[in-house]
Design a protein around this motif. Sequence first.
Motif, PDB file in Angstrom:
ATOM      1  N   UNK A 126      -1.484   4.235   7.129  1.00 21.35           N
ATOM      2  CA  UNK A 126      -0.382   3.701   6.342  1.00 21.35           C
ATOM      3  C   UNK A 126      -0.108   4.710   5.232  1.00 21.35           C
ATOM      4  N   UNK A 127       1.128   5.188   5.179  1.00 20.01           N
ATOM      5  CA  UNK A 127       1.498   6.216   4.217  1.00 20.01           C
ATOM      6  C   UNK A 127       2.283   5.633   3.052  1.00 20.01           C
ATOM      7  N   UNK A 128       2.218   6.340   1.916  1.00 21.67           N
ATOM      8  CA  UNK A 128       2.984   5.914   0.738  1.00 21.67           C
ATOM      9  C   UNK A 128       4.472   5.865   1.035  1.00 21.67           C
ATOM     10  N   UNK A 129       4.927   6.774   1.876  1.00 17.00           N
ATOM     11  CA  UNK A 129       6.353   6.863   2.167  1.00 17.00           C
ATOM     12  C   UNK A 129       6.701   6.371   3.563  1.00 17.00           C
ATOM     13  N   UNK A 134       9.102  15.258   2.109  1.00 15.43           N
ATOM     14  CA  UNK A 134       7.693  15.469   1.821  1.00 15.43           C
ATOM     15  C   UNK A 134       6.759  15.034   2.922  1.00 15.43           C
ATOM     16  N   UNK A 135       5.495  15.409   2.768  1.00 17.62           N
ATOM     17  CA  UNK A 135       4.484  15.069   3.779  1.00 17.62           C
ATOM     18  C   UNK A 135       4.060  13.611   3.686  1.00 17.62           C
ATOM     19  N   UNK A 136       3.455  13.137   4.745  1.00 17.45           N
ATOM     20  CA  UNK A 136       2.889  11.789   4.729  1.00 17.45           C
ATOM     21  C   UNK A 136       1.583  11.819   3.937  1.00 17.45           C
ATOM     22  N   UNK A 137       1.471  10.936   2.969  1.00 18.60           N
ATOM     23  CA  UNK A 137       0.278  10.821   2.141  1.00 18.60           C
ATOM     24  C   UNK A 137      -0.268   9.407   2.321  1.00 18.60           C
ATOM     25  N   UNK A 138      -1.561   9.265   2.684  1.00 18.83           N
ATOM     26  CA  UNK A 138      -2.130   7.913   2.827  1.00 18.83           C
ATOM     27  C   UNK A 138      -2.008   7.125   1.526  1.00 18.83           C
ATOM     28  N   UNK A 139      -1.861   5.812   1.672  1.00 19.81           N
ATOM     29  CA  UNK A 139      -1.727   4.971   0.475  1.00 19.81           C
ATOM     30  C   UNK A 139      -3.008   4.996  -0.350  1.00 19.81           C
ATOM     31  N   UNK A 140      -2.829   4.822  -1.637  1.00 21.37           N
ATOM     32  CA  UNK A 140      -3.931   4.800  -2.595  1.00 21.37           C
ATOM     33  C   UNK A 140      -4.939   3.724  -2.200  1.00 21.37           C
ATOM     34  N   UNK A 141      -6.220   4.088  -2.228  1.00 24.14           N
ATOM     35  CA  UNK A 141      -7.290   3.148  -1.936  1.00 24.14           C
ATOM     36  C   UNK A 141      -7.721   3.110  -0.482  1.00 24.14           C
ATOM     37  N   UNK A 142      -6.928   3.699   0.413  1.00 27.29           N
ATOM     38  CA  UNK A 142      -7.311   3.696   1.825  1.00 27.29           C
ATOM     39  C   UNK A 142      -8.433   4.717   2.057  1.00 27.29           C
ATOM     40  N   UNK A 143      -9.182   4.509   3.124  1.00 25.91           N
ATOM     41  CA  UNK A 143     -10.266   5.440   3.440  1.00 25.91           C
ATOM     42  C   UNK A 143      -9.722   6.847   3.687  1.00 25.91           C
ATOM     43  N   UNK A 144      -8.551   6.920   4.313  1.00 29.68           N
ATOM     44  CA  UNK A 144      -7.937   8.213   4.563  1.00 29.68           C
ATOM     45  C   UNK A 144      -7.571   8.916   3.257  1.00 29.68           C
ATOM     46  N   UNK A 145      -7.092   8.168   2.275  1.00 30.16           N
ATOM     47  CA  UNK A 145      -6.737   8.758   0.977  1.00 30.16           C
ATOM     48  C   UNK A 145      -7.989   9.213   0.229  1.00 30.16           C
ATOM     49  N   UNK A 146      -9.055   8.407   0.310  1.00 31.24           N
ATOM     50  CA  UNK A 146     -10.314   8.788  -0.332  1.00 31.24           C
ATOM     51  C   UNK A 146     -10.810  10.112   0.241  1.00 31.24           C
ATOM     52  N   UNK A 147     -10.767  10.242   1.564  1.00 36.53           N
ATOM     53  CA  UNK A 147     -11.203  11.476   2.220  1.00 36.53           C
ATOM     54  C   UNK A 147     -10.299  12.641   1.832  1.00 36.53           C
ATOM     55  N   UNK A 148      -8.992  12.436   1.872  1.00 34.78           N
ATOM     56  CA  UNK A 148      -8.040  13.494   1.531  1.00 34.78           C
ATOM     57  C   UNK A 148      -8.231  13.955   0.091  1.00 34.78           C
TER      58      UNK A 148
END
Length: 66
Positions: A55-58, A3-17
């Motif tokens: 920082x990614x979930x995986x 799977x793809x890299x997904x930013x960790x929950x709560x990070x600014x990158x995840x909020x944007x994504x």
Amino acid sequence: MSGPLIPIEGSLERIMLDAMLNSESGVTFLDLVGTGITEENIDQVVNNLRTGMFVAENDGELEIDA
């Protein structure tokens, strides 16, 4: 790695994504007010997403990390 890299929950990158994925018409800066994404850091957040520098979930599944 699976799977793809997904930013960790709560990070600014995840909020944007999440904002981009949940919008049918696109995201503006006003959609991100109060999230921690500011005029000063929005370019860096977008660049981090573009280049995979977050920082990614995986992260534990990566053989080589930057």
